[in-house]
Motif scaffolding. Structure first.
Motif, mmCIF file in Angstrom:
data_model
loop_
_atom_site.group_PDB
_atom_site.id
_atom_site.type_symbol
_atom_site.label_atom_id
_atom_site.label_comp_id
_atom_site.label_asym_id
_atom_site.label_seq_id
_atom_site.Cartn_x
_atom_site.Cartn_y
_atom_site.Cartn_z
ATOM 1 N N THR A 109 -16.262 -0.306 -5.888
ATOM 2 C CA THR A 109 -15.775 0.235 -7.173
ATOM 3 C C THR A 109 -16.628 1.404 -7.677
ATOM 4 O O THR A 109 -16.237 2.092 -8.603
ATOM 5 C CB THR A 109 -15.803 -0.859 -8.264
ATOM 6 N N SER A 126 -9.768 0.008 -8.499
ATOM 7 C CA SER A 126 -9.374 -0.157 -9.904
ATOM 8 C C SER A 126 -9.010 -1.608 -10.219
ATOM 9 O O SER A 126 -8.353 -2.298 -9.426
ATOM 10 C CB SER A 126 -8.166 0.749 -10.150
ATOM 11 N N PRO A 164 -4.812 -3.955 -1.015
ATOM 12 C CA PRO A 164 -4.252 -3.067 -2.035
ATOM 13 C C PRO A 164 -3.554 -3.773 -3.184
ATOM 14 O O PRO A 164 -2.913 -4.799 -2.988
ATOM 15 C CB PRO A 164 -3.235 -2.230 -1.240
ATOM 16 N N CYS A 165 -3.737 -3.235 -4.388
ATOM 17 C CA CYS A 165 -2.820 -3.507 -5.484
ATOM 18 C C CYS A 165 -1.710 -2.479 -5.288
ATOM 19 O O CYS A 165 -1.858 -1.502 -4.549
ATOM 20 C CB CYS A 165 -3.502 -3.327 -6.835
ATOM 21 N N THR A 206 -4.488 9.106 -7.582
ATOM 22 C CA THR A 206 -3.942 8.038 -6.718
ATOM 23 C C THR A 206 -5.065 7.054 -6.397
ATOM 24 O O THR A 206 -6.114 7.448 -5.901
ATOM 25 C CB THR A 206 -3.396 8.658 -5.402
ATOM 26 N N ARG A 207 -4.832 5.794 -6.732
ATOM 27 C CA ARG A 207 -5.880 4.790 -6.569
ATOM 28 C C ARG A 207 -6.093 4.416 -5.110
ATOM 29 O O ARG A 207 -5.175 4.504 -4.286
ATOM 30 C CB ARG A 207 -5.540 3.546 -7.407
ATOM 31 N N VAL A 208 -7.318 3.971 -4.851
ATOM 32 C CA VAL A 208 -7.792 3.746 -3.489
ATOM 33 C C VAL A 208 -8.487 2.392 -3.402
ATOM 34 O O VAL A 208 -9.187 1.995 -4.340
ATOM 35 C CB VAL A 208 -8.813 4.871 -3.139
ATOM 36 N N VAL A 209 -8.255 1.677 -2.288
ATOM 37 C CA VAL A 209 -9.058 0.474 -2.030
ATOM 38 C C VAL A 209 -9.689 0.636 -0.655
ATOM 39 O O VAL A 209 -9.041 1.128 0.281
ATOM 40 C CB VAL A 209 -8.189 -0.814 -2.099
ATOM 41 N N ILE A 214 -10.342 5.814 -9.732
ATOM 42 C CA ILE A 214 -9.490 5.616 -8.550
ATOM 43 C C ILE A 214 -10.041 4.550 -7.591
ATOM 44 O O ILE A 214 -9.315 4.031 -6.766
ATOM 45 C CB ILE A 214 -9.314 6.932 -7.742
ATOM 46 N N GLU A 226 -1.655 1.458 -3.821
ATOM 47 C CA GLU A 226 -2.963 2.045 -3.528
ATOM 48 C C GLU A 226 -3.031 2.561 -2.095
ATOM 49 O O GLU A 226 -2.360 2.025 -1.199
ATOM 50 C CB GLU A 226 -4.068 0.991 -3.741
ATOM 51 N N CYS A 258 -7.180 12.141 -3.416
ATOM 52 C CA CYS A 258 -6.666 11.060 -4.273
ATOM 53 C C CYS A 258 -7.091 11.247 -5.714
ATOM 54 O O CYS A 258 -6.333 10.980 -6.645
ATOM 55 C CB CYS A 258 -7.137 9.701 -3.733
ATOM 56 N N ALA A 289 0.846 -1.202 0.000
ATOM 57 C CA ALA A 289 0.000 0.000 0.000
ATOM 58 C C ALA A 289 0.874 1.242 0.000
ATOM 59 O O ALA A 289 2.025 1.209 0.471
ATOM 60 C CB ALA A 289 -0.880 0.003 1.239
#
Ligand code: S2G
Ligand code: ZN
Length: 466
Positions: free
Chosen positions: A207, A456, A87-88, A70-73, A453, A91, A65, A46
């Motif tokens: 998502t 993803s 997280p990927c 910036t991607r978020v989980v 974001i 993230e 973000c 992360a």
């Protein structure tokens, strides 16, 4: 900020301003717990972990973000099984722990409003204190959170009688990727005014929007519950029994799960339990019947009437708390027993009930070529929901996924019944959803999350994904 991650610190500085430095975790050692999931198969590094304390802070985190692409989980109790909540690489993990308030309104006792971070156990306890009951329950109850349950449209055994999480929603509050706070928590039972956007957010697995609060339906507890276990020779018999039980007991049948013989042997060995029935059987049915009287076992009389040909030694009932828990333990203990044996490769599929026997037969045929695999089948028989669990697979096995999920599709089933698509099945969504449906899903995703974001790469991937 000491930022051990190579990253534009503006994002971290801005996130610290939103949630406060104590609720921004960048220490690599502390982040590990949030970077892998219950299966041990998903989760990468992360960027950081943030813990917002309100829907407005969630909105501000998403705005920061979004501006930084910036991607978020989103992560609830981290009990997910399809890679949707870990997280990927790189993230931001948004934890919902602080949004855990549960409010019940004396003016409207049939609902309670729970924060996304409240656990299933806390919701059930709040309902019990109000003299009512929340419909869903499953072993992960102490960790699974309301937000994650809405996001995955969670179900479990009692969904047979009460429906999945989406059916428990009487209102929702969620924050979109652009930071808009959508709130529909009005104290009404019926609200048919305009599009039902809460129903769309339920099951979208983080998502489309971030669930922050949910208005949940409660019901009057039944006078009593009886539990039974029935031994069936094979899946054909099990499906025949299911039809009898469903038509004979109707809405009194609250749950009807099954366990295959290898799963019973695994649980008996792991938990040192004695055999549940005098003889061994190919398939074991475990069910709960809502009854009017505690303790006098009307379920067994009902069952005897509905299943006159069933030999006495193939059925056992329990009418007291300890007996009911003991019978369900054979079913509830399987996942933990499997996890104790190593990495578990899981599928969560649903089939038209009458085709469940051919699915099981086909699976045996398919997997005969993989003698190194140990196969365990169990699940929610009444819903045609089969949990296929395999030991002996390490990491990903695309050929195996194709084999099993294509067989499900060929039988008119669904590649996911209750765990969610996440990362695990995103490449197979097209097996049971049409191009027109996938196009619509992509359009909805693009409209609600234009920068892309939120979650993803989970569930529906854009066409141009390499
Ligand atoms: C079940 C629970 C989650 C798991 O046993 O019904 O849905 O660990 C599963 O597989
Ligand atoms: Zn399940």
């Amino acid at each position: 900020l000491a930022t051990p991650v190579e990253m534009d610190t503006d994002v971290l500085q801005l996130l610290a301003k939103v949630v406060g430095r104590d609720d921004l975790i960048v220490d690599r050692d502390l982040m590990g717990a949030y970077e892998t999931d219950a299966t041990g198969r998903f989760g990468e590094r992360a960027l950081c972990i943030v813990r917002p304390s309100s829907s407005d802070e969630v909105a501000d985190v998403l705005k920061v973000c979004g501006r930084a692409s910036t991607r978020v989980v989103i992560q609830g109790g981290n009990t997910g099984l399809a890679g949707g909540g870990v997280p990927c690489d790189g993230e931001v993990v948004v934890r919902m722990d602080h949004l855990n308030e549960i409010a019940s309104h004396e003016g409207d006792p049939w609902h309670l409003v729970a924060g996304a971070g409240a656990t299933l156990a806390e919701v059930r306890e709040a309902a019990r204190k109000a003299g009512l009951e929340f419909a869903l329950d499953f072993p992960a109850r102490d960790s699974a959170t309301v937000g994650g349950m809405v996001a995955t449209n969670a179900a479990g055994p009692t969904a047979l009688r009460w429906g999945p999480m989406r059916a428990q929603l009487a209102g929702l509050e969620a924050v979109t990727a652009t930071g808009a706070v959508l709130s529909r928590l009005v104290p009404v039972s019926k609200d048919n005014a305009g599009y039902d956007w809460p129903a769309l957010i339920a099951g979208s697995e983080g998502t489309l929007a971030v669930v922050t609060r949910a208005r949940l339906r409660l019901h009057t507890p039944p006078a009593a519950r009886d539990v039974f276990m029935i031994g069936a020779a094979n899946y054909d018999d099990a499906v025949g029994l299911t039809s009898c039980l469903r038509s004979g007991l109707g809405s009194r049948l609250e749950a009807l799960d099954f366990i295959d013989r290898p799963s019973v042997e695994l649980v008996c060995a792991t938990r040192r339990l004695r055999e549940p029935l005098p003889a061994t059987h190919g398939v074991y049915l475990v069910g709960t019947v809502l009854t009017e009287h505690e303790g006098d076992g009307p379920a067994l009389e009902l069952l005897a009437r509905e299943l006159p040909d069933l030999p006495d030694e193939a059925i056992v009932g329990a009418v007291d708390g300890a007996g009911r828990r003991r019978l369900w333990e054979y079913r509830e203990a399987i996942n933990e027993a499997l996890r104790a044996r190593g990495e578990v490769h899981k599928y969560d599929v649903s089939l038209p009930l009458q085709r469940l026997p051919s699915f099981a037969a086909g699976l045996t045929e398919d997997l005969a070529r993989r003698p190194e695999l140990a196969v365990y089948l169990y699940g929610h028989l009444g819903d045609g929901n089969v949990h296929v669990n395999l030991l002996g697979v390490t990491g990903f096995d695309r050929a195996l996924d194709d084999l099993i999920l294509e067989r499900v599709a060929s039988l008119g089933g669904s590649i996911d019944a209750e765990h969610g698509v996440g990362l695990a099945k995103r490449d197979h969504l097209g097996l049971t959803r049409t191009d027109a449906e996938l196009a619509l899903m992509r359009d909805v995703k693009r409209m609600l999350d234009p920068v892309g974001i939120l979650g993803s790469g989970r569930v529906v991937v854009s066409e141009e994904r390499p």
